[in-house]
Motif scaffolding. Structure first.
Motif, short mmCIF file in Angstrom:
data_model
loop_
_atom_site.label_atom_id
_atom_site.label_comp_id
_atom_site.label_asym_id
_atom_site.label_seq_id
_atom_site.Cartn_x
_atom_site.Cartn_y
_atom_site.Cartn_z
N GLY A 78 87.84 -37.19 90.09
CA GLY A 78 88.21 -37.14 91.50
C GLY A 78 89.61 -36.64 91.79
N THR A 79 90.31 -36.10 90.78
CA THR A 79 91.68 -35.65 91.02
C THR A 79 91.72 -34.51 92.04
N ARG A 81 89.55 -34.09 94.56
CA ARG A 81 89.29 -34.69 95.88
C ARG A 81 90.56 -35.32 96.44
N GLU A 82 91.37 -35.90 95.57
CA GLU A 82 92.61 -36.53 96.01
C GLU A 82 93.63 -35.52 96.51
N GLN A 83 93.48 -34.25 96.11
CA GLN A 83 94.45 -33.21 96.46
C GLN A 83 93.95 -32.29 97.58
#
Length: 327
Positions: A78-79, A81-83
């Motif tokens: 999910g990195t 999606r976090e950005q």
């Protein structure tokens, strides 16, 4: 129309483009996917997309691609999606000054979602803007494609973005994809569905009579006989909560872990798991597709389904007869 396909994988988008009558050349870095492409006789450049640009493919009039999805996928960390907010801001800034600047701290894999934009802007600087654009990714990337659309619309393109369900284009699998289509100086629209949407428990014959029924696993794997597929993903880590679908239904989304999918017969007895050829068929590839190299399950799970690719390319490159079945 000739396409250059970025992050071409084992050839799903290229195969779909061929079916739509549009030749393509794929750029792919992964040696395993390249081995499959070579075995399938697909035009291939084995290299890193970062090392090339539009000037290296002067005959290409269309740009296509599906950047790596692992950091955006629900199955990943999910990195990406976090950005999302920072990536969208970078896209809009590139639209303002014509240069792609990566946000500080953005990991290399996530940053690849900005590569198609670099190619589009470089083609414009060469005074050879691409006539057509086809981009697809997991659903989470939809906000980035919408930002792309804003940039392209300010540069003479007509665009269409949205979330498409692949069973509505003849794939024997439910799979959601975020897509962006664009035409330079000409109108464009998302392809109309050719098949009815799948609804669990709803009879196959229900729905719009102008559309074909969705395609079931049994339709493309008739030699298997009746079976139940048990998802390799649990709910909250509880194996008993894993989803089940009968062979009379479309498959779950095919992922790189497709080899973990359990099959049982009507009496609950374990059956042999899917072969690479069978998994490829569920992803819309021909049964005799020459899967090669290692990590074939991952190749299949990451591939763009050819029936969807055909519909997308046809939407930007010309009118074709509707797809009537999975490839």
């Amino acid at each position: 129309m000739q396409f250059v396909d970025l992050f071409a994988g084992p050839g799903g988008l290229d195969l779909g483009a061929q079916l739509a009558g549009a030749p393509s050349v794929g750029i792919e870095y992964d040696a395993n996917a390249v081995a499959t492409r070579y075995a399938a006789s697909l035009p291939t450049v084995h290299c890193d997309v970062l090392d090339f640009g539009p000037a290296d493919f002067p005959d290409a009039t269309g740009l296509a691609g599906g950047p790596p999805c692992q950091t955006f996928s629900g199955a990943g960390l999910g990195t990406g999606r976090e950005q999302l907010d920072r990536i969208v801001a970078a896209v809009k800034q590139a639209g303002a000054d014509g240069r792609v600047v990566l946000p500080v701290g953005l990991d290399e894999r996530t940053a690849l979602v900005l590569e198609p934009l670099r190619w589009l802007l470089e083609a414009e600087r060469l005074d050879r803007p691409y006539e057509a654009v086809v981009l697809e990714q997991v659903e989470a990337v939809a906000p980035i494609w919408k930002a792309y659309a804003e940039v392209l619309e300010g540069r003479g393109y007509s665009t269409a973005t949205g979330i498409l369900w692949t069973e509505q284009y003849g794939l024997p699998q439910t799979r959601r994809r975020a897509v962006l289509l664009a035409r330079h100086g000409a109108p464009v629209a998302l392809p109309a569905p050719t098949h009815r949407p799948y609804r669990r428990g709803a009879p196959r014959a229900d729905g719009d009579p102008a559309l074909l029924p969705w395609v079931a696993m049994a339709d493309v794997l008739p030699d298997r006989g009746p079976f139940t597929a048990i998802s390799n993903y649990g709910t909250g880590g509880d194996p008993k909560a894993r989803g089940r679908r009968d062979s009379s239904e479309p498959a779950f989304t095919v992922t790189g872990k497709i080899s973990r999918l359990r099959l049982v017969d009507p009496d609950g007895r374990e059956l042999p798991r899917l072969t690479a050829a069978e998994a490829g068929v569920l992803q819309g590839f021909p049964a005799d597709y020459p899967w090669s190299g290692a990590d074939i399950s991952q190749q299949i799970g990451n591939a763009c389904p050819p029936p969807l690719a055909r519909a997308l390319v046809a939407a930007v490159a010309g009118d074709l007869q509707p797809v009537t079945a999975a490839v």
